[in-house]
Design a protein around this motif. Structure first.
Motif, PDB file in Angstrom:
ATOM      1  N   PRO A  94      23.073 -38.618  -8.949  1.00  0.00           N
ATOM      2  CA  PRO A  94      22.053 -38.314  -7.925  1.00  0.00           C
ATOM      3  C   PRO A  94      22.392 -37.084  -7.087  1.00  0.00           C
ATOM      4  O   PRO A  94      21.482 -36.404  -6.608  1.00  0.00           O
ATOM      5  CB  PRO A  94      22.014 -39.566  -7.043  1.00  0.00           C
ATOM      6  CG  PRO A  94      23.009 -40.507  -7.556  1.00  0.00           C
ATOM      7  CD  PRO A  94      23.686 -39.931  -8.737  1.00  0.00           C
ATOM      8  N   LEU A  95      23.691 -36.768  -6.955  1.00  0.00           N
ATOM      9  CA  LEU A  95      24.085 -35.615  -6.138  1.00  0.00           C
ATOM     10  C   LEU A  95      23.662 -34.296  -6.771  1.00  0.00           C
ATOM     11  O   LEU A  95      23.377 -33.329  -6.073  1.00  0.00           O
ATOM     12  CB  LEU A  95      25.601 -35.600  -5.947  1.00  0.00           C
ATOM     13  CG  LEU A  95      26.183 -36.538  -4.900  1.00  0.00           C
ATOM     14  CD1 LEU A  95      27.680 -36.343  -4.817  1.00  0.00           C
ATOM     15  CD2 LEU A  95      25.550 -36.269  -3.545  1.00  0.00           C
ATOM     16  N   TYR A  96      23.635 -34.245  -8.116  1.00  0.00           N
ATOM     17  CA  TYR A  96      23.410 -32.962  -8.773  1.00  0.00           C
ATOM     18  C   TYR A  96      22.084 -32.886  -9.530  1.00  0.00           C
ATOM     19  O   TYR A  96      21.811 -31.910 -10.218  1.00  0.00           O
ATOM     20  CB  TYR A  96      24.571 -32.651  -9.722  1.00  0.00           C
ATOM     21  CG  TYR A  96      25.857 -32.431  -8.967  1.00  0.00           C
ATOM     22  CD1 TYR A  96      26.129 -31.205  -8.365  1.00  0.00           C
ATOM     23  CD2 TYR A  96      26.771 -33.460  -8.814  1.00  0.00           C
ATOM     24  CE1 TYR A  96      27.279 -31.002  -7.633  1.00  0.00           C
ATOM     25  CE2 TYR A  96      27.933 -33.268  -8.089  1.00  0.00           C
ATOM     26  CZ  TYR A  96      28.184 -32.039  -7.499  1.00  0.00           C
ATOM     27  OH  TYR A  96      29.322 -31.855  -6.773  1.00  0.00           O
ATOM     28  N   GLY A  98      19.298 -32.230  -8.539  1.00  0.00           N
ATOM     29  CA  GLY A  98      18.509 -31.108  -8.075  1.00  0.00           C
ATOM     30  C   GLY A  98      18.696 -29.846  -8.902  1.00  0.00           C
ATOM     31  O   GLY A  98      17.825 -28.991  -8.964  1.00  0.00           O
TER      32      GLY A  98
ATOM     33  N   THR B  12      33.617 -29.969  -5.418  1.00  0.00           N
ATOM     34  CA  THR B  12      32.265 -30.114  -5.912  1.00  0.00           C
ATOM     35  C   THR B  12      31.291 -30.526  -4.817  1.00  0.00           C
ATOM     36  O   THR B  12      30.118 -30.222  -4.897  1.00  0.00           O
ATOM     37  CB  THR B  12      32.214 -31.164  -7.030  1.00  0.00           C
ATOM     38  OG1 THR B  12      32.861 -32.337  -6.551  1.00  0.00           O
ATOM     39  CG2 THR B  12      32.895 -30.661  -8.276  1.00  0.00           C
ATOM     40  N   ALA B  13      31.816 -31.187  -3.794  1.00  0.00           N
ATOM     41  CA  ALA B  13      30.910 -31.745  -2.790  1.00  0.00           C
ATOM     42  C   ALA B  13      30.161 -30.658  -2.036  1.00  0.00           C
ATOM     43  O   ALA B  13      29.063 -30.871  -1.558  1.00  0.00           O
ATOM     44  CB  ALA B  13      31.685 -32.624  -1.815  1.00  0.00           C
ATOM     45  N   CYS B  15      28.671 -28.141  -3.123  1.00  0.00           N
ATOM     46  CA  CYS B  15      27.484 -27.579  -3.757  1.00  0.00           C
ATOM     47  C   CYS B  15      26.602 -28.646  -4.379  1.00  0.00           C
ATOM     48  O   CYS B  15      25.973 -28.444  -5.396  1.00  0.00           O
ATOM     49  CB  CYS B  15      27.889 -26.554  -4.813  1.00  0.00           C
ATOM     50  SG  CYS B  15      29.054 -27.189  -6.012  1.00  0.00           S
ATOM     51  N   THR B  16      26.586 -29.805  -3.766  1.00  0.00           N
ATOM     52  CA  THR B  16      25.717 -30.838  -4.312  1.00  0.00           C
ATOM     53  C   THR B  16      24.265 -30.530  -3.995  1.00  0.00           C
ATOM     54  O   THR B  16      23.961 -29.802  -3.051  1.00  0.00           O
ATOM     55  CB  THR B  16      26.037 -32.220  -3.717  1.00  0.00           C
ATOM     56  OG1 THR B  16      25.877 -32.151  -2.305  1.00  0.00           O
ATOM     57  CG2 THR B  16      27.433 -32.641  -4.053  1.00  0.00           C
ATOM     58  N   LYS B  17      23.394 -31.097  -4.800  1.00  0.00           N
ATOM     59  CA  LYS B  17      21.968 -30.886  -4.583  1.00  0.00           C
ATOM     60  C   LYS B  17      21.253 -32.084  -5.168  1.00  0.00           C
ATOM     61  O   LYS B  17      21.141 -32.209  -6.381  1.00  0.00           O
ATOM     62  CB  LYS B  17      21.545 -29.595  -5.293  1.00  0.00           C
ATOM     63  CG  LYS B  17      20.121 -29.194  -5.015  1.00  0.00           C
ATOM     64  CD  LYS B  17      19.851 -27.870  -5.698  1.00  0.00           C
ATOM     65  CE  LYS B  17      18.409 -27.461  -5.609  1.00  0.00           C
ATOM     66  NZ  LYS B  17      18.117 -26.296  -6.422  1.00  0.00           N
ATOM     67  N   SER B  18      20.829 -32.963  -4.301  1.00  0.00           N
ATOM     68  CA  SER B  18      20.178 -34.137  -4.855  1.00  0.00           C
ATOM     69  C   SER B  18      18.733 -33.812  -5.182  1.00  0.00           C
ATOM     70  O   SER B  18      18.178 -32.831  -4.700  1.00  0.00           O
ATOM     71  CB  SER B  18      20.277 -35.325  -3.901  1.00  0.00           C
ATOM     72  OG  SER B  18      20.010 -34.907  -2.597  1.00  0.00           O
ATOM     73  N   SER B  19      18.170 -34.646  -6.026  1.00  0.00           N
ATOM     74  CA  SER B  19      16.846 -34.388  -6.566  1.00  0.00           C
ATOM     75  C   SER B  19      15.802 -34.259  -5.467  1.00  0.00           C
ATOM     76  O   SER B  19      15.705 -35.090  -4.581  1.00  0.00           O
ATOM     77  CB  SER B  19      16.466 -35.521  -7.506  1.00  0.00           C
ATOM     78  OG  SER B  19      15.110 -35.431  -7.816  1.00  0.00           O
TER      79      SER B  19
END
Lengths: 324, 361
Positions: A94-96, A98, B12-13, B15-19
């Motif tokens: 869910p974090l990526y 996007g 990694t945190a 550059c996260t991008k949730s939907s």
């Protein structure tokens, strides 16, 4: 005279029983047939495509984890971190999402590989016992996954992921084809490649393999990396099927389900042997046991007891047939 | 190793991008949803006007020394992971209220493991907690921890699930919902949705706690008493967990193809059941009616969309009520040993309004 005596002795070492070998090989297949017949008699709907589909949805993720587990067990190791990897996957996805679903899936599988590399390094280079190395990851990864995820579990809305978990081609789930493909790849690796032969040799006798010049450390490392990546693939399918990402609960007990499938399928825990098709059969058998009990409304506490008995019987048969 | 893992996350945190297609409940809802706990939007209301139905309990009666709550450490033991919105909101409500009152709070989460919870409570006692708020994992398993607390005259307030024992002696009392009543309301909702006839499956909570027991008994007795044409054909535990709920429901749908109703004893199992119904090629809300208890955002959204028939709330915003009970406990009036809260009841008529009012967690 003497020669005959010795040869008889060699054929039948102390404690070995003649029946055990074939039983270990074929018991699980017989079990599958019995369960299918019993269910078909009891319920008119059991032999339907719908039911097959449901059983595949539940069995394929376990099977994919079990394939990696079989490789690790083949090297006389064990990988308890697979459930933690599944939890991590459900936090990463869910974090990526996007960035696009394939990026998210690739990152999840990469994370699984990194986890495998960590446990593999601990086993191969730091010489930590596999059970200890992967146990620490099993605990740590779930904690990490829960922290990464934040407070509550998240719904998954991406259509590609949902389709992986919910739709199919020609009447069978998409994940069934993925599972079949991975079985073919792992069977090929085990039977036809150098890595396959080497890892069985390492499982049989690590120090002899080392003396014979095999890259023991590299072999061990790659086996755990493969197991981690396969667990991540399973995690992606589980999240897609659930339409939900719950790092606190996803993948719970998967290490045990996978080990059970491998052992019931006839792969000895002592290493040196890998049965890929046996693992498939072991997974199907355990799935049928669970399906039979739940569909007949048997209490879940009985289910746990029956599964425990099956594991004991499987280990007993495997022990009797191991000729060492 | 831990360092490597941590580095990986930190790396990694950033550059996260949730939907972005995710609905409002996917990102940040935990903070926005439960911020209402202090503004009063979804504040817990006591059912009876007198402020509780049990006899009053004071610290003198309990045998605990008089304390000023703002000068001591209060321990909070949470039973299950906050991945369930109910637990997340409950923890946040307790934490926020302690902060508001200037009370020092320490807390532990037992992740659904009752022996862990015993350890947690004893840890907090040795860390200097003088008062404990406990959300018990089950009704029978906390005797060691409660005995340890009693030996040190540390009062224990139980919230959301009960424990076995004597109120105002083994523990102060209980604050929570009437689970039996919740189940009866769910039974009425489901029967209404099914037109009073058909086959029903029950997804039970974790065995061994009073919530699951009451929610099972309340539902089955209501069906038996009022709806003779509805039959409960399967009743299985799914541990209050989404994945297990889905797995169990998939099997039940195979063995009972004529099933038209599902009662899930909490929301996460209902989410699993809905997904299982979809996997079986049926439409939840049309072919199979679903009801549940909890009132979390995702399920109330499903009620609004017609996927679920109804959802009975279990209000998790325990903070204000818990601390005011403790203050009364140390005052002269005492606190009730049984405080039953009034819960919302979400149906298609009010679900949308409740969502937009921020009443849903």
């Amino acid at each position: 005279m003497t020669a005959t005596l010795t040869s008889t002795k060699a054929e039948q070492p102390v404690g070995r029983r003649r029946w055990a070998g074939p039983v270990a090989k074929y018991a699980v297949y017989a079990g599958i047939v019995v369960l299918i017949v019993v269910n078909a008699v009891m319920s008119s709907t059991f032999l339907s495509l719908d039911n097959l589909r449901v059983q595949l949805y539940q069995a394929v993720p376990v099977l994919i984890v079990a394939l990696g587990m079989a490789l690790v067990i083949g090297t006389e190791g064990i990988d308890l971190s697979v459930g933690g990897v599944i939890a991590l996957t459900s936090a990463v996805l869910p974090l990526y999402l996007g960035y696009g679903v394939w990026v998210a899936i690739a990152l999840a599988i990469l994370a699984g590989g990194v986890c495998g590399a960590i446990s593999g390094s601990l086993v191969a280079f730091a010489r930590v016992q596999p059970i200890v190395a992967t146990l620490s990851l099993m605990i740590g990864l779930r904690g990490l996954a829960v922290i990464m995820n934040g407070a509550t579990a998240k719904p998954i809305n991406d259509s590609t992921l949902l389709n992986l978990g919910l739709t199919g081609w020609f009447g069978l789930p998409q994940m069934a084809y993925i599972g079949a493909g991975l079985v073919a790849v792992i069977a090929f690796v085990v039977r036809r490649t150098t890595l396959g032969r080497n890892l069985v040799a390492v499982g049989d006798n690590a120090s002899a393999s080392f003396l014979a010049g095999l890259p023991v450390r590299r072999i061990l490392l790659s086996v755990y990396v493969i197991s981690g990546m396969l667990a991540a693939v399973a995690g992606v399918l589980i999240a897609g099927h659930g339409a939900y990402a719950d790092p606190a609960n996803y993948g719970l007990n998967y290490e045990l389900l996978a080990i059970t499938a491998v052992v019931v399928g006839g792969t000895p825990l002592s290493g040196g042997q890998i049965r890929v098709i046996g693992t498939v059969a072991g997974t199907i058998f355990m799935q049928l046991v669970s399906a039979t009990l739940i569909q007949n409304n048997v209490k879940n506490s009985y289910e746990q007891m029956i599964e425990a008995v099956i594991i004991c019987i499987a280990v007993f048969i495997a022990r009797e047939s191991a000729n060492r | 190793m831990a360092a490597v893992a941590a580095a990986m996350v930190l790396g990694t945190a950033g550059c996260t991008k949730s939907s972005s297609s995710g609905n409002s409940s996917s990102a940040g809802s935990s903070s926005s949803g439960s911020s209402s706990s202090s503004s009063g939007g979804g504040q817990q209301q006591v059912q009876t006007a007198a402020g509780g139905s049990g006899p009053a309990c004071t610290s003198t009666k309990y045998g605990a020394p008089k304390l000023d709550l703002t000068k001591v450490t209060v321990g909070f033991s949470q039973s299950e992971s906050t991945s369930n919105p109910f637990r997340a909101t409950e923890t946040k409500s307790i934490t926020d209220e302690a902060k508001r009152l200037g009370i020092k709070l320490i807390q532990r989460n037992a992740n659904a493991n009752v022996s862990q919870q015993n350890t947690d409570i004893q840890d907090m006692i040795s860390q200097g907690a003088k008062v404990l708020i406990v959300a018990p994992e089950n009704s029978d398993g906390l005797t060691p921890a409660l005995t340890a607390a009693k030996a040190k005259h540390i009062p224990v307030l139980t919230i959301d699930r009960t424990v076995k024992g004597t109120a105002c002696s083994d523990f102060i009392g209980f604050i929570g919902s009437n689970f039996y009543k919740q189940a009866q309301i769910s039974a009425d909702d489901l029967a209404g949705g099914m037109g009073g006839k058909g086959e029903v499956a029950v997804l039970q909570g974790t065995s061994g706690n009073n919530v699951a027991t009451d929610r099972t008994n309340g539902f089955t007795s209501q069906i038996k008493a009022k709806y003779p044409n509805i039959k409960v054909v399967a009743s299985q535990t799914a541990n209050f967990d989404q994945a297990t709920g889905q797995k169990v429901m998939e099997q039940i749908l195979q063995s009972h193809p004529k099933l038209t109703g599902v009662y899930a004893e909490n929301d996460t199992m209902a989410l699993g059941a809905i997904q299982a119904i979809r996997a079986a090629g049926k439409t939840p809300g049309k072919d199979i009616k679903v009801v549940a208890i909890d009132g979390t955002q995702q399920c109330v959204q499903d009620v609004a969309n017609g996927v679920m028939v109804a959802d009975v709330e279990t209000n998790p915003r325990f903070g204000p009520l818990a601390f005011s009970s403790l203050q009364k406990f140390y005052g002269s009036t005492g606190t009730s040993t049984k405080v039953i809260i009034a819960d919302h009841h979400f149906t298609k008529d009010n679900a949308k309004a409740a969502l937009s009012n921020g009443d849903v967690y």
